[in-house]
Design an enzyme around this catalytic site. Structure first.
Site, PDB file in Angstrom:
ATOM      1  N   LYS A 133       1.493  -1.499  -9.354  1.00 33.16           N
ATOM      2  CA  LYS A 133       2.744  -1.256 -10.086  1.00 33.16           C
ATOM      3  C   LYS A 133       3.939  -1.802  -9.309  1.00 33.16           C
ATOM      4  O   LYS A 133       4.867  -2.341  -9.876  1.00 33.16           O
ATOM      5  CB  LYS A 133       2.893   0.255 -10.313  1.00 33.16           C
ATOM      6  N   GLU A 174       7.977 -13.057 -21.598  1.00 32.05           N
ATOM      7  CA  GLU A 174       7.601 -11.652 -21.426  1.00 32.05           C
ATOM      8  C   GLU A 174       6.338 -11.322 -22.238  1.00 32.05           C
ATOM      9  O   GLU A 174       5.427 -10.650 -21.746  1.00 32.05           O
ATOM     10  CB  GLU A 174       8.788 -10.760 -21.851  1.00 32.05           C
ATOM     11  N   ARG A 226       1.091   1.905  -5.906  1.00 31.22           N
ATOM     12  CA  ARG A 226       1.313   0.878  -4.887  1.00 31.22           C
ATOM     13  C   ARG A 226       0.046   0.095  -4.564  1.00 31.22           C
ATOM     14  O   ARG A 226       0.053  -0.772  -3.683  1.00 31.22           O
ATOM     15  CB  ARG A 226       1.870   1.522  -3.614  1.00 31.22           C
ATOM     16  N   GLU A 249      -1.467 -10.043 -18.289  1.00 33.01           N
ATOM     17  CA  GLU A 249      -1.558  -8.932 -17.341  1.00 33.01           C
ATOM     18  C   GLU A 249      -2.618  -7.911 -17.746  1.00 33.01           C
ATOM     19  O   GLU A 249      -3.363  -7.429 -16.893  1.00 33.01           O
ATOM     20  CB  GLU A 249      -0.167  -8.262 -17.309  1.00 33.01           C
ATOM     21  N   CYS A 263       0.864  -1.171   0.000  1.00 29.53           N
ATOM     22  CA  CYS A 263       0.000   0.000   0.000  1.00 29.53           C
ATOM     23  C   CYS A 263       0.906   1.229   0.000  1.00 29.53           C
ATOM     24  O   CYS A 263       2.100   1.126   0.191  1.00 29.53           O
ATOM     25  CB  CYS A 263      -0.862   0.007   1.246  1.00 29.53           C
ATOM     26  N   TRP A 293      -3.621  -2.038  -1.496  1.00 30.90           N
ATOM     27  CA  TRP A 293      -3.674  -3.275  -2.278  1.00 30.90           C
ATOM     28  C   TRP A 293      -4.037  -4.344  -1.266  1.00 30.90           C
ATOM     29  O   TRP A 293      -3.292  -4.609  -0.329  1.00 30.90           O
ATOM     30  CB  TRP A 293      -2.328  -3.563  -2.935  1.00 30.90           C
ATOM     31  N   ASN A 307       1.076   0.121   5.790  1.00 34.06           N
ATOM     32  CA  ASN A 307       1.572  -0.635   4.642  1.00 34.06           C
ATOM     33  C   ASN A 307       2.359  -1.801   5.214  1.00 34.06           C
ATOM     34  O   ASN A 307       3.234  -1.597   6.049  1.00 34.06           O
ATOM     35  CB  ASN A 307       2.494   0.254   3.791  1.00 34.06           C
ATOM     36  N   GLY A 308       2.045  -3.017   4.794  1.00 33.41           N
ATOM     37  CA  GLY A 308       2.775  -4.175   5.299  1.00 33.41           C
ATOM     38  C   GLY A 308       1.826  -5.297   5.653  1.00 33.41           C
ATOM     39  O   GLY A 308       0.662  -5.306   5.221  1.00 33.41           O
ATOM     40  N   HIS A 349       6.789 -32.214 -24.611  1.00 32.10           N
ATOM     41  CA  HIS A 349       6.935 -32.945 -23.345  1.00 32.10           C
ATOM     42  C   HIS A 349       5.682 -32.796 -22.476  1.00 32.10           C
ATOM     43  O   HIS A 349       5.718 -33.041 -21.283  1.00 32.10           O
ATOM     44  CB  HIS A 349       8.177 -32.467 -22.593  1.00 32.10           C
ATOM     45  N   LYS A 387       2.754  -9.986 -20.656  1.00 32.16           N
ATOM     46  CA  LYS A 387       2.073  -8.757 -21.064  1.00 32.16           C
ATOM     47  C   LYS A 387       0.610  -9.057 -21.404  1.00 32.16           C
ATOM     48  O   LYS A 387      -0.290  -8.335 -21.003  1.00 32.16           O
ATOM     49  CB  LYS A 387       2.736  -8.117 -22.294  1.00 32.16           C
TER      50      LYS A 387
END
Ligand code: AGP
Length: 608
Positions: free
Chosen positions: A603, A481, A27, A488, A2, A72, A98-99, A504, A485
């Site tokens: 982010k 990557e 955050r 996400e 947060c 968050w 925050n935590g 496999h 993207k």
């Protein structure tokens, strides 16, 4: 994960806190809230959802100080009750946090047994209820007593109606900066000093166990024994500019389009063409030190770990030094057997990723020196590392990282070249490598010019729910990557897979509704990837290939091809990644997703 912010001073605390929260939304954006002391009582307003929801509901006025929070969610669903601030039963104090408090359940049960009624599902509420229990006129002492019972990590700000001129702050393993301007008699606190709206501040960071009493224009910091301590302050160069989309529909698109320039800036002035040597400004490691390392271990998470894997491959291929990239959230619990002859590189756009910080601290404790590759100045990783190479990519606002990643790869390419030169790579080979690297900004531009073609492809593929992204060597990491993207920002099931691994097991999933996006740019494995494409095609998969202009054989197999400017195998990740970013962007656009702030994400991932 947060963001917390606080202000006390002559300007309107509400306005300042709202501006702070706007910048801290990276955050977390599950909920926001503000509390302040006004007319001898605690006033607060909090709302689930983004800051815009809070602004609509805002009903606060005449605050003497204010603290604000952007969340968050970790404990308890996203709703108004679980939004911070949290108040004690008597509404006499408010806390933001925050935590994570790991023993919150036991503490909650004890408090409930003693008659305390809880109004939220959060771990945070336990702290404010404990402070209320211990409060007897000294707020800092009550917070200290409460925190002595708490296990976990935190950055906290607390206000009380009887102490209108104070904000109490505490931190353990979570960043918390305090900024003071004795001239204007203003004080700020924030999870991120870059969000302070004043450049004239004496700034300090709270260390583990410290508690601060913040008042207008001054701060007193206490250690765990409640003794006052003198903190070293610094003047930071803070240059805040209001983020702008510059006419683009989304920050993501703007940042994708910035890449010719950001990659250019990442390499600018760092290579001496005459001598073939790399020079980073104030690298902080001597040539002798760098030459003495036997191994390199790169620590990073998410997209940064993809850049790290490419970096490890560069180091092995160019500098012939054994190198590995470890996902920090795993590395911190493994026995990495790190010794001081290993150079540890921590890669992070934000410099605040909790797992990368934790892994870095473990490496430091093992006696390793840390080189950080970071974008954000003054961030925790840049402060804890022994040396930093900055990306110089400018603020990245979109949660989905684009320009930071290509800048990370550019910096890693140069760093690998530097290590290689120290290990005897001939000047001409270094010059050729750099000449190819120099062309990358222009080649990215060519991909951007072909965006309409990618948009058309996205329209064609946007209705599929499952994708494989495949490649080999550098293109395997690129496929990871590309898949990241897509999932996400479009919420589509996209899996990056080494092309050779399909048979496999994963190939069992293939059918006509399961497209395969293939990154074909590696010359070294060209024939192999074509065989893999033929195998998935034979099983009905629609195939979209990203291939360098002139590649033979791909037309006979792929349903669609996006042609890329040819480059070397090592440098192919740049253009292939940018093409994958645009594909993901246009698919997300077609699916009407929230592109800049995708659901469930933040982010900066500041908790484990
Ligand atoms: C990538 O698009 C992400 N949003 C995410 O994976 C990110 O790369 C990761 O969280 C690491 O962040 P950092 O670079 O700030 O440490």
């Amino acid at each position: 994960m947060c963001g917390i912010f606080g202000y006390i001073g002559a300007r309107d605390p509400l306005e300042i806190c709202l501006s702070g929260l706007e910048q801290l939304e990276y955050r977390g954006y599950d909920s926001t809230g503000i509390a302040g002391v006004g007319n001898g009582e605690i006033k607060f307003c909090k709302k689930a959802g983004k800051l815009s929801n809070l602004l609509q509901a805002m009903n606060l006025r005449n605050l003497e100080s204010a603290i604000g929070h952007t969340r968050w969610a970790t404990h308890g669903p996203v709703n108004d009750q679980n939004a911070h601030p949290h108040l004690d039963a008597a509404n006499s104090m408010a806390i933001i946090h925050n935590g994570i408090i790991e023993n919150h359940h036991v503490l909650r049960m004890d408090l409930i047994a003693s008659g305390v009624l809880f109004t939220s599902d959060t771990d945070t509420e336990v702290i404010v209820q404990l402070v209320a229990k211990f409060y007897a006129g000294d707020l800092a002492a009550a917070l200290q007593k409460a925190l002595s019972l708490v296990q976990g990590i935190y950055a906290i700000a607390l206000i009380h109606k009887n102490h209108p001129g104070q904000i109490i702050a505490a931190a353990k393993e979570c960043p918390l900066a305090i900024g003071v301007d004795p001239t204007t008699k203003e004080s700020f606190i924030s999870s991120d000093p870059n969000t302070f709206l004043s450049s004239n501040l004496d700034i300090c960071f709270l260390h583990d166990g410290e508690i601060a009493i913040i008042q207008r224009g001054h701060v007193h910091v206490f250690n765990t024994k409640h003794e006052i301590i003198r903190k070293k302050t610094e003047r930071l160069e803070l240059q805040y500019t209001v983020p702008s989309k510059d006419g683009f529909a989304h920050f993501l698109l703007k940042e994708i389009y910035e890449q010719p320039n950001t990659v250019y800036k990442a390499i600018l002035g760092r290579f001496q063409e005459q001598t073939g040597n790399v020079e980073f400004e104030s690298l902080g490691f001597t040539d002798e030190q760098l030459s003495s390392y036997k191994k390199v271990c790169i620590l990073a998470c998410g997209g940064s770990a993809h850049a790290g894997s490419i970096g490890a491959a560069y180091l092995e291929e160019l500098a012939h030094i054994p190198s590995q990239c470890e996902i920090a959230s795993e590395a911190r619990y493994r026995s990495l057997l790190l010794t001081p002859d290993t150079l540890v590189i921590a890669i992070s756009q934000s410099g605040e990723t909790a797992d990368t910080i934790a892994a870095l601290r473990i490496a430091k404790a093992a006696g390793c020196k840390i080189l950080a590759i970071c974008n954000v100045k003054h961030s925790t990783i840049t402060r804890e590392a022994d040396a930093v190479i900055y990306l110089k990519a400018g603020a990245e606002i979109s949660v989905c990282s684009t320009k930071a990643l290509t800048s990370q790869i550019a910096v890693l390419a140069l760093f690998a070249l530097h290590m290689a030169r120290l290990r005897g790579l001939p000047v001409e080979v270094a010059q050729t490598f750099f000449n190819n690297l120099k062309q990358i900004p222009d080649q990215i531009n060519q991909v951007l010019l072909a965006a309409p073609k990618l948009q058309a492809l996205a329209e064609k593929y946007a209705h599929y729910e499952d994708f494989f992204f495949i490649g080999r060597l550098y293109m395997y990491t690129t496929s990871l990557e590309g898949a990241l993207k897509l999932k996400e920002i479009s919420y589509v099931n996209a899996n990056g897979c080494p092309a050779g691994e399909l048979k496999h097991g994963p190939i069992a999933l293939i059918n006509a509704n399961f497209p395969v996006v293939a990154f074909c740019a590696n010359e070294q494995t060209k024939d192999k990837i074509l065989s893999n494409l033929a195998e998935v095609k034979a099983r009905g998969a629609p195939v979209l290939a990203f291939a360098p202009v002139g590649m033979d054989g791909v037309q006979a197999i792929a349903d669609d091809i996006f042609w890329l400017p040819p480059t070397t195998d090592m440098l192919a990740p740049f253009t292939s990644t940018v093409a994958a970013q645009l594909l993901a962007y246009y698919i997300a656009l077609k699916r009407h997703c929230n592109i800049d702030q995708p659901r469930n994400l933040a982010k900066s991932v500041t908790v484990e």
